[in-house]
Design a protein around this motif. Sequence first.
Motif, PDB file in Angstrom:
ATOM      1  N   ARG A 369       0.839  -1.214   0.000  1.00 50.80           N
ATOM      2  CA  ARG A 369       0.000   0.000   0.000  1.00 50.80           C
ATOM      3  C   ARG A 369       0.868   1.257   0.000  1.00 50.80           C
ATOM      4  NH1 ARG A 369      -2.953  -3.534   3.318  1.00 50.80           N
ATOM      5  NH2 ARG A 369      -1.857  -2.843   5.194  1.00 50.80           N
ATOM      6  N   ARG A 373       0.592   4.305  -2.610  1.00 53.70           N
ATOM      7  CA  ARG A 373       0.349   5.681  -2.164  1.00 53.70           C
ATOM      8  C   ARG A 373       1.475   6.609  -2.627  1.00 53.70           C
ATOM      9  NH1 ARG A 373      -2.512   7.101   2.379  1.00 53.70           N
ATOM     10  NH2 ARG A 373      -0.645   7.736   3.548  1.00 53.70           N
ATOM     11  N   LYS A 376       0.777   7.694  -6.140  1.00 55.63           N
ATOM     12  CA  LYS A 376      -0.210   8.780  -6.172  1.00 55.63           C
ATOM     13  C   LYS A 376       0.419  10.093  -5.716  1.00 55.63           C
ATOM     14  CE  LYS A 376      -3.956   5.521  -5.363  1.00 55.63           C
ATOM     15  NZ  LYS A 376      -4.935   4.969  -4.396  1.00 55.63           N
ATOM     16  N   GLN A 440      -3.142  16.923   2.427  1.00 54.75           N
ATOM     17  CA  GLN A 440      -4.275  16.056   2.757  1.00 54.75           C
ATOM     18  C   GLN A 440      -5.490  16.391   1.906  1.00 54.75           C
ATOM     19  OE1 GLN A 440      -4.765  16.766   6.942  1.00 54.75           O
ATOM     20  NE2 GLN A 440      -3.471  15.028   7.537  1.00 54.75           N
ATOM     21  N   TYR A 444      -7.125  13.867  -0.996  1.00 54.60           N
ATOM     22  CA  TYR A 444      -8.518  13.405  -0.890  1.00 54.60           C
ATOM     23  C   TYR A 444      -9.336  13.862  -2.104  1.00 54.60           C
ATOM     24  CZ  TYR A 444     -13.053  12.326   1.123  1.00 54.60           C
ATOM     25  OH  TYR A 444     -14.305  11.804   1.340  1.00 54.60           O
ATOM     26  N   PHE A 447      -7.972  11.569  -5.186  1.00 53.10           N
ATOM     27  CA  PHE A 447      -8.075  10.104  -5.141  1.00 53.10           C
ATOM     28  C   PHE A 447      -9.195   9.598  -4.252  1.00 53.10           C
ATOM     29  CE2 PHE A 447      -3.513  11.241  -5.659  1.00 53.10           C
ATOM     30  CZ  PHE A 447      -3.379  10.859  -6.994  1.00 53.10           C
ATOM     31  N   GLY A 448      -9.871  10.490  -3.532  1.00 55.19           N
ATOM     32  CA  GLY A 448     -10.981  10.074  -2.687  1.00 55.19           C
ATOM     33  C   GLY A 448     -10.564   9.176  -1.542  1.00 55.19           C
ATOM     34  N   GLU A 449      -9.333   9.313  -1.038  1.00 60.17           N
ATOM     35  CA  GLU A 449      -8.821   8.486   0.039  1.00 60.17           C
ATOM     36  C   GLU A 449      -8.239   9.370   1.138  1.00 60.17           C
ATOM     37  OE1 GLU A 449      -5.920   5.885  -1.587  1.00 60.17           O
ATOM     38  OE2 GLU A 449      -7.251   5.042  -3.110  1.00 60.17           O
ATOM     39  N   GLN A 450      -8.289   8.834   2.367  1.00 58.29           N
ATOM     40  CA  GLN A 450      -7.671   9.541   3.481  1.00 58.29           C
ATOM     41  C   GLN A 450      -6.152   9.530   3.296  1.00 58.29           C
ATOM     42  OE1 GLN A 450      -9.044  11.289   5.877  1.00 58.29           O
ATOM     43  NE2 GLN A 450     -11.142  10.830   5.219  1.00 58.29           N
ATOM     44  N   TYR A 451      -5.528  10.636   3.629  1.00 59.19           N
ATOM     45  CA  TYR A 451      -4.085  10.755   3.442  1.00 59.19           C
ATOM     46  C   TYR A 451      -3.332  10.377   4.719  1.00 59.19           C
ATOM     47  CZ  TYR A 451       0.380  12.762   1.937  1.00 59.19           C
ATOM     48  OH  TYR A 451       1.700  12.941   1.591  1.00 59.19           O
ATOM     49  N   ILE A 453      -3.161   8.446   7.851  1.00 62.76           N
ATOM     50  CA  ILE A 453      -3.816   7.267   8.404  1.00 62.76           C
ATOM     51  C   ILE A 453      -2.944   6.666   9.508  1.00 62.76           C
ATOM     52  CG2 ILE A 453      -5.074   6.697   6.287  1.00 62.76           C
ATOM     53  CD1 ILE A 453      -2.867   4.725   5.600  1.00 62.76           C
ATOM     54  N   GLU A 467      -8.631  -6.516   2.781  1.00 67.98           N
ATOM     55  CA  GLU A 467      -8.193  -6.650   1.393  1.00 67.98           C
ATOM     56  C   GLU A 467      -8.186  -8.116   0.961  1.00 67.98           C
ATOM     57  OE1 GLU A 467      -5.273  -2.749   0.831  1.00 67.98           O
ATOM     58  OE2 GLU A 467      -4.393  -4.732   1.181  1.00 67.98           O
TER      59      GLU A 467
END
Length: 546
Positions: A369, A373, A376, A440, A444, A447-451, A453, A467
């Motif tokens: 992951r 990341r 991205k 952050q 978001y 990519f619509g994801e939390q940065y 974490i 997963e």
Amino acid sequence: MSHLIGPHLRRLHHHSAADTDVTERYATRDDYPPWKGGVTMFCSADEHEEEPVIPSLALFKTLTPNDDDDDDDDDDDGSITNEDGAISSDGVPSPSAPSPSPSSSPLLSVLPTVGECAVHLELLESFFALRRKVLASAPLDEVFEVPKTNRTVFRVNKSKNILGRFEFTQKPYKLKDTNWPAERKKKWPLFIGMAVQRFKAWIETADADKLLLVDDGGGFFRLRFLPPLGWNGKLTKGSYHVDVLMVWHAFLLNPKDFVTFCANQQLERIRHVHFPWAQIHSALDTKSDSYHYSLPEDAQDWFRSVVGFAPDLFVGLVLATPGSVERPTWIAFEDQQLAENVHRQAGFVDKMHRHLWIRSPAAQGTLTRAVSRYDKFLRLLGLYRTKMLVPTLDIDLVWHTHQLSAARYEADTRARTGSYVNHDDKLGKPVLHDSLGETQGLFYMRFGEQYSICLCWDCEAVVSVLEERDAELEGDVMKLAKESIADMRDLVLQEVEYFRHVECSRRSKAGRYNKKIKNRLPVRRVNAPPTGFGSSYNTAGKPLHS
């Protein structure tokens, strides 16, 4: 993904905090306290062959040892860009035969692999252990003449004589020197200062030595002999080595400074060297608590005969006469910069040691992951070139891994972002904090994801379970949502507890010999329920696959 909502994660964190102390105290015992059920699911391995292999060998499957033949590795895996950013026809060969990048971009540049990131974590553990060893070395205290003043005071002592009468005498007591711990810390800068001098001798010699740098095709090179790093745990001749590798590692994490240094010193080839991940992995003893680094004999001979220095700096210092090592009164600005690079990286090394992903049950998932990341993150850098974007800890690890192959990093970042991306570790916390908030939001939005974490063992294990189950159910969200949250939580807790149990036992094993368990790491009991997720071991503790 409802399993990841706050209450469930808080419950996992609460469990971790409550169990860590118990795990540490009972890691080398076969009986747990009554409130834990009296008997743990783990027992000591009967033989060393039954001990768990952590990290799993599968984590390094992308690493391919380099051959000594100059005509090997002719296949191209990526693209090179020239100074104006245009893509050339030459490829970027990878010394570790990486799998294709997870990027959806059509560009052919290669990101660091999970195996390379895993070796990087091992190397950082070795750095951490070396610094701790130097600071705790009593012989070095004498060599560097660390001042220690134990002040003596006299206190009144009351006692009875043979006649039963009280007598008062003055008894001497030695007080601890409260400044001594701070004075001992000054050994590390002195040690690094010596390492810097030897690094400069090594890099100039290495760049000109055609025997050391093997042509890897496409204008890239690989090292035939590893540079010295640290120590292998035994105070014998040839067992400790100067920290050339650590200085080189820290310097490469300042890409544009390294380019300038190479240009000023007219070093043309060393910047095009692929970082020797496979060789470093082979040189590290991952079973020890300190990740001992053993420099091969041929590398020692080369360093001694060609560079002109004995590779045994630590031993030389330990065996030196106290006071014979001169402290430099003046240090060149260039040397100061090299030393400061190492000091700044100490904070990152400490963070990696605290997270200890290399020993985590979810190491494969965490690093996979992280690479995704980072891909991205590079895309954001290409989209927002005028903004300063701040990486999270997992992204920073992959970013550092990428930078350690200097020319490959420049080619990849030019291909992906259109420019050579610098890494500045001199920025202060206020600047980074302000930019992190903006990063952050951009992450978001894109990519619509939390940065930002949580990256602890428990949370990463939860994500890995989800997963794996999602892959097994082929993305059927409804089936995944119907599964028992409690069962999944218990599955994660069992696996994390076992890995934490093994880690605590490993540290205890390194510190003392326990006759009761014959110095063996724990395995799961035969009648214990298998955990099943992300595990490379059966209930007997033997590897299921390599």
